[in-house]
Design an enzyme around this catalytic site. Structure first.
Site, mmCIF file in Angstrom:
data_model
loop_
_atom_site.group_PDB
_atom_site.id
_atom_site.type_symbol
_atom_site.label_atom_id
_atom_site.label_comp_id
_atom_site.label_asym_id
_atom_site.label_seq_id
_atom_site.Cartn_x
_atom_site.Cartn_y
_atom_site.Cartn_z
ATOM 1 N N GLY A 148 0.842 -1.188 0.000
ATOM 2 C CA GLY A 148 0.000 0.000 0.000
ATOM 3 C C GLY A 148 0.877 1.237 0.000
ATOM 4 O O GLY A 148 1.979 1.228 0.562
ATOM 5 N N CYS A 149 0.420 2.311 -0.631
ATOM 6 C CA CYS A 149 1.251 3.519 -0.703
ATOM 7 C C CYS A 149 1.458 4.138 0.676
ATOM 8 O O CYS A 149 2.559 4.591 1.006
ATOM 9 C CB CYS A 149 0.656 4.533 -1.674
ATOM 10 N N ASN A 150 0.421 4.141 1.507
ATOM 11 C CA ASN A 150 0.576 4.633 2.877
ATOM 12 C C ASN A 150 1.514 3.738 3.668
ATOM 13 O O ASN A 150 2.364 4.211 4.432
ATOM 14 C CB ASN A 150 -0.789 4.670 3.586
ATOM 15 N N ALA A 151 1.336 2.425 3.485
ATOM 16 C CA ALA A 151 2.161 1.461 4.218
ATOM 17 C C ALA A 151 3.631 1.591 3.833
ATOM 18 O O ALA A 151 4.519 1.481 4.688
ATOM 19 C CB ALA A 151 1.669 0.046 3.959
ATOM 20 N N THR A 153 5.205 4.325 2.765
ATOM 21 C CA THR A 153 5.759 5.561 3.321
ATOM 22 C C THR A 153 6.097 5.394 4.794
ATOM 23 O O THR A 153 7.183 5.762 5.254
ATOM 24 C CB THR A 153 4.777 6.721 3.140
#
Length: 342
Positions: A148-151, A153
């Protein structure tokens, strides 16, 4: 040598980003583009910014002959990928950009996504696609699950600190802001311009955001004990970009040294000088992640700031980075373009 690739879900944001990146990649040829809802259309009709490229006409997945395809990118919605990938040839290399194969434990997947996994054997086979930390596994993998993109980062900020033992594992707060493209291209009322612009809001508060499953899985495995971060995501009225701010209990100089050492040889991770903080505008459209470390006014407390482009380093760029490894191509190929500024 040129490798033929297919992109499934080419009419979405991550599909279009893959096309943009691969278009100038000397070792890859786009042989097939699938978008069931847009089948029969030219890519230029769906994404006019790509009209200069000579691309295959969009088709349905069933119309693709995978016999000559070396690697397939699946940029499909969650829950759809697992069903589609189950039907693909077993010798086909696949990079999946959805959430379907990120969690190794079938019970964890069901808990976070609300339904049993349709392909548990493939789930066991999949390698987690955070490139900088799973290179050897990715290089040998057939199926890679993009993060995931949030994960991604949050992990870039915290993994080296957990490994180095320089922060208190029970005092981690992660506050994250993401551009609206992170929510996908589907029409949603809350993403209309009048609903979103001139403000931003927190969402999935408490324990509901699905990327928490990735944090729990990865941080707990890394630490050898349960690690649960406090995490709040926000949707901001910007097209691209993630800015993550982490609050940790640890000495700023030691935190900075641990991050600098961990990423010293990484081509896409830039640790800024101690005291400097990054901005999403400095990584826009690129595969770079910038990390800043600032000492808090309270002794022993440190502020971390990470910035990346959610569609590139957070998704499609990471996918291409992984594909390069899987195809024995230089990892940075097609990904060293400078950020777009302003």
């Amino acid at each position: 040598m040129s490798h033929k690739i297919a992109i499934l879900g080419a009419s979405g944001y991550t599909g279009a980003e893959l096309v943009r990146l691969i278009a100038t990649h000397p070792g890859l040829e786009i042989a097939a583009l699938a978008a069931n809802s847009k089948a029969g259309q030219d890519m230029a009709q769906v994404f006019p910014h790509l009209r200069h490229l000579d691309l295959p006409v969009l088709v349905t997945i069933d119309e693709i002959d995978f016999a000559d395809i070396d690697l397939c990118f699946c940029a499909l919605p969650h829950k759809t990928s697992q069903e589609v990938i189950s039907a693909l040839p077993r010798d086909l290399k696949i990079v999946d950009l959805s959430a379907d194969f990120r969690l190794r434990d079938p019970a964890a997947y069901e808990r976070w996504y609300g339904n049993p996994h349709a392909a548990p054997e493939l789930q066991k086979e999949a390698v987690y696609g955070l490139t900088e930390f799973y290179r050897d596994e990715i290089r040998a993998a057939r199926l890679v699950a993009g993060t995931g993109c949030n994960a991604a980062t949050g992990q870039y900020l915290l993994r080296p600190l957990i490994s180095a033992g320089v922060i208190d594992l029970d005092e981690i707060i992660l506050d994250l802001k993401c551009g609206v493209s992170g929510a996908g291209r589907s029409l949603k009322e809350n993403l209309l311009h009048a609903e979103l612009s001139e403000g931003y809001h927190a969402y999935a508060l408490g324990s509901t955001h699905r990327h928490l499953g990735e944090f729990d899985q990865e941080f707990t495995a890394l630490a050898g004990r349960e690690v649960k971060v406090q995490f709040t995501p926000h949707l901001i009225p910007a097209n691209r970009g993630i800015l993550a701010t982490g609050y940790v209990h640890g000495d700023a100089a030691k935190v900075h040294a641990a991050l600098a050492a961990a990423y010293a040889g990484e081509p896409f991770i830039e640790v800024l000088p101690l005291g400097e903080a990054p901005s999403t505008r400095h990584v826009r459209g690129s595969n770079f992640c910038h990390i800043g470390v600032v000492a808090d006014r309270r002794e022993g407390r440190t502020i971390l700031v990470g910035a990346l482009d959610n569609l590139t380093k957070g998704s499609s760029g990471q996918a291409l980075q992984n594909a390069n490894l899987m195809l024995d191509i230089q990892e940075t190929e097609g990904l060293m373009m400078a950020p777009v500024f302003p």
